[in-house]
Design a protein around this motif. Structure first.
Motif, short mmCIF file in Angstrom:
data_model
loop_
_atom_site.label_atom_id
_atom_site.label_comp_id
_atom_site.label_asym_id
_atom_site.label_seq_id
_atom_site.Cartn_x
_atom_site.Cartn_y
_atom_site.Cartn_z
N SER A 1 36.63 38.92 35.18
CA SER A 1 37.24 38.59 33.89
C SER A 1 38.10 37.34 33.92
N VAL A 2 38.08 36.61 35.00
CA VAL A 2 38.94 35.43 35.06
C VAL A 2 38.16 34.22 34.62
N SER A 3 38.85 33.25 34.09
CA SER A 3 38.20 32.03 33.64
C SER A 3 38.41 30.89 34.61
N CYS A 4 39.08 31.13 35.63
CA CYS A 4 39.27 30.09 36.64
C CYS A 4 39.20 30.76 38.01
N GLY A 5 38.97 29.99 39.00
CA GLY A 5 38.75 30.58 40.32
C GLY A 5 37.33 31.16 40.44
N GLU A 6 37.12 31.98 41.39
CA GLU A 6 35.79 32.54 41.66
C GLU A 6 35.73 33.96 41.12
N GLY A 7 34.82 34.24 40.28
CA GLY A 7 34.70 35.55 39.71
C GLY A 7 33.49 36.32 40.22
N ILE A 8 33.60 37.58 40.48
CA ILE A 8 32.52 38.45 40.94
C ILE A 8 32.65 39.78 40.24
N GLN A 9 31.63 40.58 40.43
CA GLN A 9 31.68 41.93 39.91
C GLN A 9 32.50 42.75 40.88
N LEU A 10 33.59 43.03 40.42
CA LEU A 10 34.55 43.65 41.31
C LEU A 10 35.29 44.77 40.59
N SER A 11 35.90 45.51 41.34
CA SER A 11 36.86 46.46 40.79
C SER A 11 38.22 45.78 40.85
N ILE A 12 38.86 45.78 39.74
CA ILE A 12 40.12 45.01 39.69
C ILE A 12 41.28 45.93 39.32
N ARG A 13 42.38 45.41 39.59
CA ARG A 13 43.61 46.08 39.14
C ARG A 13 44.51 45.02 38.46
N ALA A 14 45.24 45.47 37.50
CA ALA A 14 46.12 44.53 36.73
C ALA A 14 47.57 44.67 37.19
N CYS A 15 48.18 43.54 37.20
CA CYS A 15 49.63 43.52 37.56
C CYS A 15 50.43 43.79 36.28
N ASP A 16 50.41 45.04 35.85
CA ASP A 16 51.02 45.36 34.55
C ASP A 16 51.86 46.62 34.60
N GLY A 17 52.29 46.93 35.77
CA GLY A 17 53.10 48.14 35.82
C GLY A 17 54.47 47.99 36.43
N PRO A 18 55.38 47.10 35.93
CA PRO A 18 55.23 46.21 34.76
C PRO A 18 54.61 44.88 35.12
N ALA A 19 54.27 44.14 34.06
CA ALA A 19 53.79 42.78 34.25
C ALA A 19 54.98 41.87 34.53
N PRO A 20 54.82 40.83 35.28
CA PRO A 20 55.95 39.92 35.55
C PRO A 20 56.34 39.17 34.26
N LYS A 21 57.66 39.03 34.06
CA LYS A 21 58.17 38.30 32.88
C LYS A 21 59.28 37.36 33.31
N TYR A 22 59.44 36.32 32.47
CA TYR A 22 60.57 35.39 32.57
C TYR A 22 60.68 34.80 33.98
N GLY A 23 59.49 34.48 34.59
CA GLY A 23 59.54 33.85 35.90
C GLY A 23 59.64 34.84 37.05
N GLY A 24 59.47 36.14 36.76
CA GLY A 24 59.52 37.14 37.84
C GLY A 24 58.29 37.03 38.75
N ARG A 25 58.40 37.62 39.95
CA ARG A 25 57.29 37.53 40.93
C ARG A 25 56.09 38.32 40.47
N PHE A 26 54.91 37.70 40.67
CA PHE A 26 53.67 38.40 40.40
C PHE A 26 53.42 39.42 41.51
N CYS A 27 52.54 40.34 41.22
CA CYS A 27 52.23 41.39 42.22
C CYS A 27 51.66 40.77 43.50
N ASP A 28 52.11 41.28 44.63
CA ASP A 28 51.56 40.83 45.91
C ASP A 28 50.21 41.51 46.18
N GLY A 29 49.34 40.77 46.81
CA GLY A 29 48.05 41.37 47.17
C GLY A 29 46.94 40.99 46.22
#
Length: 576
Positions: free
Chosen positions: A262-290
């Motif tokens: 589902s990404v529009s940049c980088g390399e995309g494949i049929q994969l099982s993905i997980r979203a960094c939304d529990g919570p999502a990073p806001k206001y310059g917070g760190r994105f999920c590691d991994g």
């Protein structure tokens, strides 16, 4: 010898010059007025020489003695009202007076006739005079010094007995007061403190504070009542809404079922993905590691576009009131930090301005003090003779006072005396009629005394004071009438009633007396009441020898009485 003669001539010339210059005298400077009315000067023009002021006979002037004098021909004022009886009980006198106004005060006819006195009898023998003092008024101030209180009393006497009430009708007295309370006043605000945090979280917004103290002045505690405390808050706080939001670190959500990339940049494949939304990073917070997929990770992150934070609160207005011709403004700001645009890959900046201004239209307008405009040119001289008053005006419109501003100080009108150097016309005034002349036969030197033969007599008057092309007196200068000459003629008659008591003579000082008499009314029944073809009403001239017999009561026909309690003459009256 020749030199001595020249010196003598020079000395004589100097002496003559001194005498000539010494004889040129200017009249006294006086305050000139455009109207004189019964001893009162009105409509002041200014200071000029007396001669210039009195070029107009309707004007008046006031010299250094403060007395108002007329520039017109001399004339008597009306008689004043009769005074109250000068004693409260028994026989006294009442007086009235008049004044001669004009340039030549001594030229009024009958100049000695300025005071009249007549007897009176007062019935105020048991008059009570003042009533009791009323209660004192409240003190004029409630605290501090300088207070006064007043009490009054009422004269209970009727108007004719008011002289029984001597002394003041009002008394004043100082009154004690306690010390005035001192009400508290705020000091100036301190500066704003530092914000309590460095960023705005979802739960807490940092604040800053400033304070003031009730010490300018502090309220008094030792007065009755004590001073009021300062109204309002001692501390003010303000949200630091201009700070950036606090960063929120991201956390992974659950893995999604396998699916297309589902990404529009980088390399995309049929994969099982997980979203960094529990919570999502806001206001310059760190994105999920991994990795976000089970098989691979995106090798190139997507760009992050900038987004505005919320607007800060409005700042203080640039002025405390709206100045004339300008605006008072205030600011608020926002930051492109929610989130900030990424640097690599570069995200788009926030669109729009990071600050905003608005006019403080809710403030009152600043007071504008009035300013004078230019003086107008002097008006034309309003008179064609004597002296007049020119004026110049200015308006308080440069600018006009607004919003409670102070009016222009000083006057909006100034005046200047103008002189025409031309004397105003002085109209003539008739003198009093002279006494009637002798009654004579009009057609020769025939003796008509004690004869029933008609004659004529005349009297005259003069037109006085006319000058400078003033109008002449209207009317006739000579007046005549028909008459019978009864001088020393024996005439029978009958006694009339008593006439009123006369005025007191002299009118002041000495031993004045008043008289009354009953007259022997002559019987002229043998005389024709009219004379001549035109049947003019006849008058009887001269003092006949009356024969009325004894008076009805046998008393003399003249009675005299002393005027009691007559005031002494003043210095002015003593010279009359």
């Amino acid at each position: 010898m020749e030199r001595l003669r020249v010196l003598m001539v020079l000395r004589v010339l100097v002496l003559v010059l001194v005498l000539v210059l010494g004889s040129v005298q200017r009249s006294e400077c006086v305050q000139c007025f455009a109207r004189f009315d019964l001893g009162q000067c009105d409509e002041e023009l200014g200071e000029v020489e007396e001669e210039d002021c009195c070029q107009n006979p309707h004007y008046g002037y006031q010299a250094t003695d403060g007395v108002c004098r007329s520039c017109g021909p001399p004339e008597w004022s009306p008689w004043s009202p009769w005074s109250q009886c000068n004693v409260l009980c028994g026989d006294g006198v009442t007086q009235r007076n008049r004044k001669c106004f004009g340039i030549g005060v001594s030229e009024c006819e009958n100049p000695k006739d300025s005071l009249q006195t007549r007897p009176c009898n007062s019935t105020c023998c048991e008059d009570k005079g003042w009533g009791l003092w009323l209660s004192w008024s409240p003190c004029s101030v409630t605290c501090g010094g300088g207070g006064v209180r007043i009490r009054k009393r009422v004269c209970s006497s009727p108007p004719e007995c008011r002289s029984a009430c001597k002394g003041p009708a009002e008394e004043t007295d100082t009154c004690e007061t306690h010390t005035c309370p001192v009400h508290g006043g705020w000091s100036s605000w301190s500066g704003w403190s530092q914000c309590s945090g460095h960023c705005v979280s979802d739960v807490i917004v940092p604040k800053r504070e400033r304070g003031r103290s009730c010490s300018s002045p502090a309220p008094s505690t030792d007065t009755v009542p004590p001073g009021n405390s300062c109204p309002g808050d001692e501390i003010q706080d303000q949200n630091c809404s201009e700070l950036p939001n606090c960063p929120v670190d991201g956390s992974w959500g659950a893995w999604s079922p396998p699916g297309p990339c589902s990404v529009s940049c980088g390399e995309g494949i049929q994969l099982s993905i997980r979203a960094c939304d529990g919570p999502a990073p806001k206001y310059g917070g760190r994105f999920c590691d991994g990795p976000s997929t089970r098989s691979s990770v995106c090798q190139k992150p997507c760009p992050v576009d900038g987004f505005w934070s919320g607007w800060s609160s409005w700042g203080e207005c640039s002025t405390s009131c709206i100045p004339e011709g300008r605006a008072s403004i205030r600011f608020r700001r926002r930051a492109c930090s929610s989130p900030a645009p990424s640097i690599e890959p570069p995200g788009s900046d926030c669109h729009g301005d990071d600050s905003e201004t608005e006019n403080c239209n809710h403030l009152p307008h600043c007071p504008v003090d009035g300013g004078w405009g230019s003086w107008s040119p002097l008006s034309a001289c309003p008179v064609t003779c004597g002296v007049g008053l020119q004026e110049s005006t200015r308006r308080c419109d440069s600018p006009a006072p607004k919003a409670g501003g102070r009016p222009c100080p000083g006057e909006g009108r100034t005046t200047s005396i103008c002189q025409t150097n031309s004397h105003c016309p002085v109209d003539g005034q008739w003198s009093d009629w002279s006494s009637w002349g002798e009654c004579k036969y009009p057609f020769g030197a025939r003796n008509i005394r004690c004869k029933q033969i008609g004659g004529s007599q005349a009297r005259e008057r003069r037109c006085l004071h006319g000058a400078h092309n003033g109008s002449i007196c209207l009317g006739t200068m000579i007046e005549s009438r028909v008459c019978y000459d009864v001088t020393q003629c024996l005439v029978t008659g009958s006694w009339g009633g008593w006439e009123p008591w006369s005025l007191c003579f002299p009118s002041c000082g000495g031993a004045p007396r008043s008289i009354r008499q009953r007259h022997c009314e002559p019987d002229y029944k043998d005389y024709n009441p009219t004379i001549g073809r035109q049947k003019q009403q006849a008058t009887f001239f001269g003092k006949p020898l009356y024969d009325c017999g004894p008076t009805p009561d046998g008393r003399p026909h003249i009675q005299k009485q002393s005027c009691l309690n007559v005031p002494p003459c003043t210095e002015q009256a003593a010279h009359r």
